[in-house]
Motif scaffolding. Sequence first.
Motif, PDB file in Angstrom:
ATOM      1  N   ASN A   1       0.814  -1.224   0.000  1.00 32.33           N
ATOM      2  CA  ASN A   1       0.000   0.000   0.000  1.00 32.33           C
ATOM      3  C   ASN A   1       0.844   1.270   0.000  1.00 32.33           C
ATOM      4  OD1 ASN A   1      -2.507  -1.234  -0.101  1.00 32.33           O
ATOM      5  ND2 ASN A   1      -2.699  -1.365   2.118  1.00 32.33           N
ATOM      6  N   THR A   2       2.025   1.204  -0.588  1.00 37.60           N
ATOM      7  CA  THR A   2       2.897   2.383  -0.602  1.00 37.60           C
ATOM      8  C   THR A   2       3.163   2.887  -2.017  1.00 37.60           C
ATOM      9  OG1 THR A   2       4.879   0.978  -0.624  1.00 37.60           O
ATOM     10  CG2 THR A   2       4.073   1.725   1.527  1.00 37.60           C
ATOM     11  N   ALA A   3       3.489   2.006  -2.940  1.00 35.38           N
ATOM     12  CA  ALA A   3       3.863   2.445  -4.284  1.00 35.38           C
ATOM     13  C   ALA A   3       3.406   1.421  -5.315  1.00 35.38           C
ATOM     14  CB  ALA A   3       5.376   2.646  -4.383  1.00 35.38           C
ATOM     15  N   LEU A   4       2.859   1.937  -6.400  1.00 39.42           N
ATOM     16  CA  LEU A   4       2.484   1.091  -7.526  1.00 39.42           C
ATOM     17  C   LEU A   4       3.621   1.121  -8.540  1.00 39.42           C
ATOM     18  CD1 LEU A   4       0.395  -0.620  -9.069  1.00 39.42           C
ATOM     19  CD2 LEU A   4      -0.507   1.509 -10.029  1.00 39.42           C
ATOM     20  N   VAL A   5       4.295  -0.011  -8.695  1.00 41.38           N
ATOM     21  CA  VAL A   5       5.459  -0.094  -9.580  1.00 41.38           C
ATOM     22  C   VAL A   5       5.046  -0.837 -10.845  1.00 41.38           C
ATOM     23  CG1 VAL A   5       7.844  -0.832  -9.799  1.00 41.38           C
ATOM     24  CG2 VAL A   5       6.957  -0.174  -7.561  1.00 41.38           C
ATOM     25  N   SER A   6       5.200  -0.186 -11.985  1.00 42.69           N
ATOM     26  CA  SER A   6       4.829  -0.804 -13.253  1.00 42.69           C
ATOM     27  C   SER A   6       5.994  -1.614 -13.814  1.00 42.69           C
ATOM     28  CB  SER A   6       4.424   0.267 -14.261  1.00 42.69           C
ATOM     29  OG  SER A   6       5.553   1.048 -14.635  1.00 42.69           O
ATOM     30  N   GLU A   7       5.704  -2.477 -14.771  1.00 40.52           N
ATOM     31  CA  GLU A   7       6.756  -3.245 -15.423  1.00 40.52           C
ATOM     32  C   GLU A   7       7.743  -2.324 -16.115  1.00 40.52           C
ATOM     33  OE1 GLU A   7       5.889  -6.871 -17.640  1.00 40.52           O
ATOM     34  OE2 GLU A   7       3.825  -6.768 -16.919  1.00 40.52           O
ATOM     35  N   ASN A   8       7.254  -1.265 -16.736  1.00 38.82           N
ATOM     36  CA  ASN A   8       8.143  -0.336 -17.442  1.00 38.82           C
ATOM     37  C   ASN A   8       9.104   0.354 -16.483  1.00 38.82           C
ATOM     38  OD1 ASN A   8       7.090  -0.877 -19.977  1.00 38.82           O
ATOM     39  ND2 ASN A   8       5.524   0.723 -19.821  1.00 38.82           N
ATOM     40  N   GLU A   9       8.612   0.713 -15.302  1.00 35.54           N
ATOM     41  CA  GLU A   9       9.484   1.354 -14.314  1.00 35.54           C
ATOM     42  C   GLU A   9      10.551   0.388 -13.833  1.00 35.54           C
ATOM     43  OE1 GLU A   9       6.587   4.633 -12.187  1.00 35.54           O
ATOM     44  OE2 GLU A   9       6.292   2.502 -11.763  1.00 35.54           O
ATOM     45  N   MET A  10      10.195  -0.875 -13.664  1.00 33.92           N
ATOM     46  CA  MET A  10      11.193  -1.854 -13.258  1.00 33.92           C
ATOM     47  C   MET A  10      12.237  -2.037 -14.353  1.00 33.92           C
ATOM     48  SD  MET A  10       9.128  -4.804 -11.111  1.00 33.92           S
ATOM     49  CE  MET A  10       7.574  -4.780 -11.998  1.00 33.92           C
ATOM     50  N   ARG A  11      11.786  -2.071 -15.597  1.00 34.95           N
ATOM     51  CA  ARG A  11      12.728  -2.257 -16.704  1.00 34.95           C
ATOM     52  C   ARG A  11      13.665  -1.065 -16.850  1.00 34.95           C
ATOM     53  NH1 ARG A  11       8.024  -4.765 -19.034  1.00 34.95           N
ATOM     54  NH2 ARG A  11       8.427  -7.000 -19.350  1.00 34.95           N
ATOM     55  N   GLN A  12      13.168   0.122 -16.566  1.00 35.09           N
ATOM     56  CA  GLN A  12      14.014   1.305 -16.663  1.00 35.09           C
ATOM     57  C   GLN A  12      15.109   1.305 -15.602  1.00 35.09           C
ATOM     58  OE1 GLN A  12      11.307   4.610 -16.427  1.00 35.09           O
ATOM     59  NE2 GLN A  12      10.424   4.225 -18.453  1.00 35.09           N
ATOM     60  N   LEU A  13      14.759   0.840 -14.402  1.00 36.77           N
ATOM     61  CA  LEU A  13      15.712   0.842 -13.298  1.00 36.77           C
ATOM     62  C   LEU A  13      16.579  -0.411 -13.279  1.00 36.77           C
ATOM     63  CD1 LEU A  13      13.362   2.312 -10.564  1.00 36.77           C
ATOM     64  CD2 LEU A  13      15.272   3.460 -11.665  1.00 36.77           C
ATOM     65  N   TRP A  14      16.107  -1.500 -13.930  1.00 35.42           N
ATOM     66  CA  TRP A  14      16.907  -2.718 -14.060  1.00 35.42           C
ATOM     67  C   TRP A  14      17.293  -2.861 -15.521  1.00 35.42           C
ATOM     68  CZ3 TRP A  14      12.647  -5.808 -11.134  1.00 35.42           C
ATOM     69  CH2 TRP A  14      12.800  -5.604  -9.759  1.00 35.42           C
ATOM     70  N   SER A  15      18.448  -2.342 -15.883  1.00 40.90           N
ATOM     71  CA  SER A  15      18.858  -2.368 -17.279  1.00 40.90           C
ATOM     72  C   SER A  15      19.048  -3.805 -17.760  1.00 40.90           C
ATOM     73  CB  SER A  15      20.165  -1.591 -17.466  1.00 40.90           C
ATOM     74  OG  SER A  15      21.221  -2.235 -16.776  1.00 40.90           O
ATOM     75  N   GLU A  16      18.784  -4.014 -19.053  1.00 41.03           N
ATOM     76  CA  GLU A  16      18.891  -5.363 -19.623  1.00 41.03           C
ATOM     77  C   GLU A  16      20.296  -5.917 -19.471  1.00 41.03           C
ATOM     78  OE1 GLU A  16      18.594  -7.489 -24.012  1.00 41.03           O
ATOM     79  OE2 GLU A  16      17.413  -5.698 -23.589  1.00 41.03           O
ATOM     80  N   GLU A  17      21.296  -5.072 -19.698  1.00 35.13           N
ATOM     81  CA  GLU A  17      22.685  -5.535 -19.599  1.00 35.13           C
ATOM     82  C   GLU A  17      23.014  -5.973 -18.172  1.00 35.13           C
ATOM     83  OE1 GLU A  17      27.237  -3.857 -20.331  1.00 35.13           O
ATOM     84  OE2 GLU A  17      25.494  -2.618 -20.816  1.00 35.13           O
ATOM     85  N   LYS A  18      22.537  -5.199 -17.193  1.00 35.58           N
ATOM     86  CA  LYS A  18      22.836  -5.498 -15.793  1.00 35.58           C
ATOM     87  C   LYS A  18      22.178  -6.791 -15.343  1.00 35.58           C
ATOM     88  CE  LYS A  18      22.118  -3.711 -11.111  1.00 35.58           C
ATOM     89  NZ  LYS A  18      21.568  -2.593 -10.301  1.00 35.58           N
ATOM     90  N   MET A  19      20.960  -7.051 -15.827  1.00 31.44           N
ATOM     91  CA  MET A  19      20.179  -8.169 -15.313  1.00 31.44           C
ATOM     92  C   MET A  19      20.221  -9.402 -16.203  1.00 31.44           C
ATOM     93  SD  MET A  19      19.345  -6.586 -12.641  1.00 31.44           S
ATOM     94  CE  MET A  19      18.290  -7.771 -11.802  1.00 31.44           C
ATOM     95  N   GLN A  20      20.965  -9.374 -17.297  1.00 26.38           N
ATOM     96  CA  GLN A  20      20.941 -10.500 -18.221  1.00 26.38           C
ATOM     97  C   GLN A  20      21.467 -11.782 -17.598  1.00 26.38           C
ATOM     98  OE1 GLN A  20      19.806 -12.696 -21.186  1.00 26.38           O
ATOM     99  NE2 GLN A  20      19.256 -10.555 -20.903  1.00 26.38           N
ATOM    100  N   ARG A  21      22.553 -11.703 -16.866  1.00 28.66           N
ATOM    101  CA  ARG A  21      23.086 -12.898 -16.197  1.00 28.66           C
ATOM    102  C   ARG A  21      22.091 -13.437 -15.171  1.00 28.66           C
ATOM    103  NH1 ARG A  21      28.617 -14.289 -16.185  1.00 28.66           N
ATOM    104  NH2 ARG A  21      29.843 -13.105 -17.684  1.00 28.66           N
TER     105      ARG A  21
END
Length: 243
Positions: A57-77
């Motif tokens: 009940n604090t923050a609504l986090v969208s998939e796009n926001e997660m993808r922006q903050l978790w870069s593909e290169e960083k999270m690929q492994r």
Amino acid sequence: MAGVGMPASGLMMATPLQATTHQLHQQQEWVPSLIAKRIASWKYIARVLQGGTVLYNTALVSENEMRQLWSEEKMQRRSLSFFFLGTSLASILEIPNTIDCIKALNQVLQEYESFLAAEARSKSIFSIRKGNTDLKPFEETTEYSHLDVRNMPFNLDYVITASTLCDMVGQVYEKLRLQLLHEHVWPLITLEAFQKVDARFKKILMMVYKEIEAVAREVMVQELNTMDPLGLSASTFNYDDFE
């Protein structure tokens, strides 16, 4: 966990089984409660990763926001390791015998941890010796009995992969819950094996939870800065003041 407002303490702090034989005897009653809490925790995190769920009940986090903050290169492994673990768990779900299933779970989680350690060493070596074609990726030089490691011809989406893994782990606990209901009581060897499996799964759960919490904090900071009539910048905002 009945709703999205479940407190973090209820989600993450299920009472663990203790290590001694005497305590394992006494704590048979904890097993159903612990499994139920783990099922709720994994399924809740899966829903948060899928977007549209308010985190405590604090923050609504969208998939796009997660993808922006978790870069593909960083999270690929991470995506690859989660994919390998998730596909491996799917085959273990087919094992009918409880102790054999739990032993297989423990083995695949051990192999998963070994894979992560070897990948970290491999990454360190490659960063020092770039361009050396004699060095092979770890997954090409190591064999596993339970962890399904393969070459992937394309990149994986971390948000989708992580949410799928959370759902898969929830199914693992659901299988164990049904088996416990059928068997009523587990012998000590089963309880001890389950304790090890649960501890390893909890490490993954805590890691994913903390990363989601960090994203939620960042979203809250951005929203508060947007609403601030004085134009307080993100660089000067201190989230700790609100804790």
